[in-house]
Design an enzyme around this catalytic site. Sequence first.
Site, PDB file in Angstrom:
ATOM      1  CG  ASP A   1       2.837  24.961  15.547  1.00  0.00           C
ATOM      2  OD1 ASP A   1       3.591  25.902  15.840  1.00  0.00           O
ATOM      3  OD2 ASP A   1       3.019  24.259  14.538  1.00  0.00           O
TER       4      ASP A   1
ATOM      5  CG  ASN B   1       5.008  15.336   6.991  1.00  0.00           C
ATOM      6  OD1 ASN B   1       4.877  16.557   6.999  1.00  0.00           O
ATOM      7  ND2 ASN B   1       4.717  14.582   8.032  1.00  0.00           N
TER       8      ASN B   1
ATOM      9  CG  HIS C   1       3.882  19.182   9.026  1.00  0.00           C
ATOM     10  ND1 HIS C   1       4.639  18.243   9.677  1.00  0.00           N
ATOM     11  CD2 HIS C   1       4.492  20.358   9.282  1.00  0.00           C
ATOM     12  CE1 HIS C   1       5.645  18.838  10.286  1.00  0.00           C
ATOM     13  NE2 HIS C   1       5.580  20.122  10.066  1.00  0.00           N
TER      14      HIS C   1
ATOM     15  CD  GLU D   1       2.771  15.611  11.298  1.00  0.00           C
ATOM     16  OE1 GLU D   1       3.084  15.769  10.106  1.00  0.00           O
ATOM     17  OE2 GLU D   1       3.608  15.508  12.223  1.00  0.00           O
TER      18      GLU D   1
HETATM   19  C1  GLP Z   1       7.656  22.052  12.389  1.00  0.00           C
HETATM   20  C2  GLP Z   1       6.576  23.129  12.647  1.00  0.00           C
HETATM   21  C3  GLP Z   1       6.119  23.792  11.382  1.00  0.00           C
HETATM   22  C4  GLP Z   1       7.336  24.097  10.541  1.00  0.00           C
HETATM   23  C5  GLP Z   1       7.944  22.823  10.046  1.00  0.00           C
HETATM   24  C6  GLP Z   1       9.245  23.019   9.284  1.00  0.00           C
HETATM   25  O1  GLP Z   1       7.331  20.790  12.820  1.00  0.00           O
HETATM   26  N1  GLP Z   1       5.423  22.715  13.378  1.00  0.00           N
HETATM   27  O2  GLP Z   1       5.387  24.965  11.700  1.00  0.00           O
HETATM   28  O3  GLP Z   1       6.957  24.870   9.430  1.00  0.00           O
HETATM   29  O4  GLP Z   1       8.077  21.857  11.062  1.00  0.00           O
HETATM   30  O5  GLP Z   1      10.314  23.347  10.108  1.00  0.00           O
HETATM   31  P1  GLP Z   1      11.626  24.005   9.579  1.00  0.00           P
HETATM   32  O6  GLP Z   1      11.276  25.398   9.191  1.00  0.00           O
HETATM   33  O7  GLP Z   1      12.593  23.974  10.732  1.00  0.00           O
HETATM   34  O8  GLP Z   1      12.077  23.204   8.418  1.00  0.00           O
END
Ligand code: GLP
Length: 235
Positions: free
Chosen positions: A64, A130, A132, A137
Amino acid sequence: DKMKVLTFDTADQASQKAFEIFKEALENGASVFGLATGSTPEPLYEKLVASDLDFSNATSVNLDEYYGLAGDHPQSYRYYMQEKIFNHKPFKETFLPDGTNEDVEGEIKAYNQILADHPVDLQLLGLGSNGHIGFNEPGTDFEQRTVLADLTDETINANKRFFDSVEDVPTQAFSMGIASIMDAKEIVLMAFGEGKADAVKAMIEGPVTNEVPASILQNHPNVTILLDQAAASKL
Ligand code: GLP
């Protein structure tokens, strides 16, 4: 179900296991790696950078990119990837969506074509609190391929720590869709910390529902979930 769930004392130990999975995939001829951003994969990227593994014949395709951020913006995912791994561990070619492309349909088509041309051998995933994956989402369509996704307030709030203020957090992002993610031959998902414990439980023990996008991984034939004790605490 078919998910392989491994719990480690620490995130570093889980990341070491992820490193070994990457090493083995590379040795077995994997050439396309689906990569992720966020804080979760950072220890893995440090280990990859410190290793002698050679990715110079490999391709990466990222999950992404924030909509509206150029690759030289310090909070863009392109910037993150360059800083955390690509500048230190060269790949043959590296793909992320172009967050500045105002031709949204064109960008979606282009990224779907990149994915069609470079089928992912090993996909790395983090997990949103959440449930995702990527930026898919709750409520996401499981048939979706690349999409310009609206971020939920929860996600915007979770990610604001990286920005000066919450107003600076983009509200949309290009993301591989669930159908794109499910095409990967092998998937490794890592989740660390108690903030992920509810999402981990729902992903592994709950029904497969688009309200918990990661629950679709129960239907994938080759998934390994790597957890620390805190993330596994509600299983
Ligand atoms: C973000 C990204 C995800 C990621 C998630 C968790 O919004 N788009 O790809 O896995 O949130 O982030 P973190 O690893 O900092 O907890």
